[in-house]
Design an enzyme around this catalytic site. Structure first.
Site, short mmCIF file in Angstrom:
data_model
loop_
_atom_site.label_atom_id
_atom_site.label_comp_id
_atom_site.label_asym_id
_atom_site.label_seq_id
_atom_site.Cartn_x
_atom_site.Cartn_y
_atom_site.Cartn_z
N GLU A 1 4.49 12.53 40.31
CA GLU A 1 4.18 14.13 40.61
C GLU A 1 2.94 14.58 40.33
OE1 GLU A 1 6.80 15.78 41.54
OE2 GLU A 1 8.52 14.47 41.23
N CYS B 1 0.74 22.92 38.03
CA CYS B 1 0.66 22.47 39.52
C CYS B 1 1.18 23.46 40.56
CB CYS B 1 1.60 21.04 39.49
SG CYS B 1 3.03 21.32 39.11
P1 NAD Z 1 -4.26 13.67 34.28
O1 NAD Z 1 -3.95 13.01 35.56
O2 NAD Z 1 -5.83 13.57 33.76
O3 NAD Z 1 -3.60 12.86 32.93
C1 NAD Z 1 -2.26 12.65 33.13
C2 NAD Z 1 -1.73 11.73 32.23
O4 NAD Z 1 -2.42 10.28 32.53
C3 NAD Z 1 -2.21 11.86 30.53
O5 NAD Z 1 -1.19 11.28 30.03
C4 NAD Z 1 -3.44 10.98 30.51
O6 NAD Z 1 -3.69 10.63 29.26
C5 NAD Z 1 -3.39 9.84 31.25
N1 NAD Z 1 -4.53 9.58 31.96
C6 NAD Z 1 -5.69 10.20 32.06
N2 NAD Z 1 -6.58 9.45 32.42
C7 NAD Z 1 -5.95 8.22 32.77
C8 NAD Z 1 -6.66 7.05 33.39
N3 NAD Z 1 -7.87 6.81 33.72
N4 NAD Z 1 -5.79 5.83 33.43
C9 NAD Z 1 -4.56 6.03 32.80
N5 NAD Z 1 -4.11 7.10 32.61
C10 NAD Z 1 -5.02 8.27 32.48
O7 NAD Z 1 -3.57 15.15 34.39
P2 NAD Z 1 -3.71 16.28 33.33
O8 NAD Z 1 -4.98 16.75 33.50
O9 NAD Z 1 -3.17 15.77 32.09
O10 NAD Z 1 -2.59 17.20 34.27
C11 NAD Z 1 -2.99 18.15 35.14
C12 NAD Z 1 -2.62 17.57 36.50
O11 NAD Z 1 -1.27 17.01 36.47
C13 NAD Z 1 -2.83 18.43 37.70
O12 NAD Z 1 -3.31 17.55 38.72
C14 NAD Z 1 -1.45 18.89 38.17
O13 NAD Z 1 -1.32 19.33 39.36
C15 NAD Z 1 -0.71 17.74 37.63
N6 NAD Z 1 0.67 18.33 37.55
C16 NAD Z 1 1.77 17.93 38.48
C17 NAD Z 1 3.11 18.27 38.18
C18 NAD Z 1 4.09 18.00 39.23
O14 NAD Z 1 5.18 18.09 38.91
N7 NAD Z 1 3.55 17.82 40.51
C19 NAD Z 1 3.46 19.02 37.06
C20 NAD Z 1 2.63 19.23 36.07
C21 NAD Z 1 0.92 18.75 36.21
#
Ligand code: NAD
Length: 498
Positions: A264, A298
């Site tokens: 997602e 999102c």
């Molecule tokens: P992110 O991708 O930075 O982080 C998400 C998760 O991944 C966290 O647990 C983080 O610790 C981990 N992570 C971060 N960097 C990583 C790496 N290099 N390798 C592995 N894991 C890593 O996202 P965010 O900033 O926490 O959230 C915002 C994003 O989430 C936005 O793009 C938003 O659109 C998306 N989002 C999507 C939905 C959906 O249902 N489609 C819902 C909510 C948020």
């Protein structure tokens, strides 16, 4: 281990919901290497507490625990798993005020929004508790003589759940409830910015009688932990909510073990306003769709596309409504927008505004000198947004609204689809022919017509294109955690060679 911050100590009715450990195999766990990280309140910069970073062998121990527990959990009847999940649901509901306070403290969103998220998150637990009882197989009319054919559904195995900070509770329950109901143990890796909601859920899962090893929360360096989870062959499914950038990394890292993936990812939603709309009504809806969670959503209306015949009036109403939004600490009353999650998010937002203005956008409203603290970003309205601007191409994840005029339906379809994302789109019009035309032509997993609110447990939530794979919720959400096993049952006593 650090003591509770004064704010937390005073505010929680049940302080045991505030845990500064990981949770593995039913035990509150320290990091064996001594690594830890401070978690701060984005509104004040105050340290709320610390979380341990687990060592690689501790992550593997969580997989060992889940593997051992899987045997028993999958063997329970669906109605027995349902009972445990309903007990978890009841406890989440009973503790919703504490959960909301924890969420506002670590995430920053206004308390009423946090209460709404607890309610929303809990509703998935109840939904999937029941859905687990309906994971039916099929009987297949047999083309093979003297054989009975069919399918049965089986849990896929251990599921790793990696979740973001913007919805610290609901993004966990939307995944975990489906996985647990299907018979799968879970290893949750929450965002390091918002671990306390996840840990409170673990505490409540334990109280609900969810056995040790079935619901685990691991914490650590995100790339390091995720790499281990992806490489682990015993983890059969990975469900991730987060950015498209990280989603791509996880997909690549999961390839060697050919995991089941549910992703997602990012949004960048268009919000289309037809020429027949009342500009004021549409502007009020657009403000609601843009500024929820301070734009860190999102589903945020990132590209507002307004028919040129009502553009100027729409902008006036939008600016007026936007100017009434209140910005401040989410624990205070009457706050519409809390802080952004951290300083880098504020820097990114400022960069996106500067980029748009340098490329010809007009700043209609938005004065950052009014921001009540370093992590706050005042709502901004820009007009004249074009495709070369970062605001068009990226998710701003900030309270920045950008408006673009268009001339006709064909143009707005082309504009709306001009993105690598495909999560959600909004359409505002009363013209039934336009509704159907846009509904069919928009390349998004979810299209909401004349409604800002579109989500809930019965809904298949998810995106197309680079917004991800799979769906959460609905009658298909549990399928992400189930395998279909086909059987061919030859007649007893007969041996068939073909
Ligand atoms: P992110 O991708 O930075 O982080 C998400 C998760 O991944 C966290 O647990 C983080 O610790 C981990 N992570 C971060 N960097 C990583 C790496 N290099 N390798 C592995 N894991 C890593 O996202 P965010 O900033 O926490 O959230 C915002 C994003 O989430 C936005 O793009 C938003 O659109 C998306 N989002 C999507 C939905 C959906 O249902 N489609 C819902 C909510 C948020």
């Amino acid at each position: 281990m650090t003591t509770l911050s004064t704010t937390l100590a005073k505010r929680l009715e049940d302080p045991r919901l505030f845990r500064q450990y990981a949770y593995v195999n039913g035990k509150w766990t320290h990091g064996e290497g001594g690594r830890e990280e401070a978690v701060t309140d984005p509104a004040t910069g105050e340290a709320l507490g610390h979380i341990p970073w687990l060592e690689p062998e501790q992550i593997t121990a969580a997989v060992d625990a889940a593997e051992a527990a899987f045997v028993h959990w999958r063997a329970l009847r669906a109605d027995e798993r349902c009972e445990r999940l309903l007990a978890w649901y009841d406890l989440i509901q009973a503790n919703r005020e504490d959960l909301a306070i924890l969420m506002t403290l670590e995430q920053g969103k206004p308390l009423p929004d946090s209460r709404g998220e607890v309610q929303y998150g809990a509703s998935f637990v109840r939904w999937f508790a029941e859905e687990g009882k309906r994971t039916y197989g099929e009987t297949i009319p047999s083309p093979i003589p003297n054989a009975s054919l069919g399918t049965i559904k089986e849990p896929v195995g251990i599921a790793a759940l990696i979740t973001p900070w913007n919805f610290p509770l609901a993004m966990i329950t939307r995944k975990a409830a489906a996985a647990l109901a299907a018979g799968c143990p879970v290893i949750v890796k929450p965002a390091n910015e918002t671990p306390f909601s996840a840990l409170a859920l673990a505490e409540l899962a334990e109280r609900a009688g969810i056995p040790e090893g079935i619901f685990n929360v691991v914490l650590g360096d995100p790339p390091e932990v995720s790499k281990i989870l992806c490489a682990e062959p015993r983890i059969r499914a990975l469900s991730f909510t987060g950015s498209t950038r990280v989603g791509r990394i996880l997909m690549e890292q999961s390839a060697p073990t050919v995991k089941r993936l549910a992703l997602e990812l990012g949004g960048d939603a268009p919000f289309i306003v037809g020429p027949d709309m009342d500009p004021k009504e549409a502007a009020l809806a657009a403000v609601a769709a843009k500024f929820q969670t301070a734009g860190q959503d999102c589903l945020a209306a990132d590209r507002i596309l307004v028919h040129e015949s009502i553009h100027d009036e729409f902008v006036e109403h939008f600016a007026e409504r936007m100017s009434a939004l209140t910005v401040g600490n989410g624990l205070e009353s009457e706050i519409d927008l809390g802080p952004l999650i951290h300083g880098q998010a504020v820097e990114k937002a400022a960069g996106i505004v500067d980029d748009a203005i340098s490329k010809g956008a007009t700043l209609v409203a938005g004065d950052q000198s009014q921001a009540p603290g370093p992590n706050y970003f005042m709502p901004v309205l820009l007009t004249g947004i074009t495709r070369d601007m970062r605001l068009w191409q990226e998710e701003s994840f900030a309270p920045i609204a950008g408006i673009t005029p268009y001339a006709d339906d064909d143009e707005v379809i082309e504009l709306a689809n001009d993105t690598e994302y495909g999560l959600a789109a909004y359409v505002y019009t009363h013209d039934i022919r336009r509704i159907w035309k846009l509904l069919r032509a928009l390349e998004f997993g979810m299209v909401s017509v004349n409604s800002v609110k579109m989500t809930g447990p019965p809904v298949p939530f998810g995106g197309v294109k680079q917004s991800g794979l799979g769906r959460e919720g609905g009658n298909c959400g549990i399928d992400e955690y189930l395998e279909t096993k086909y059987y061919c049952l030859g007649a007893l006593g007969s041996v068939s060679g073909s």
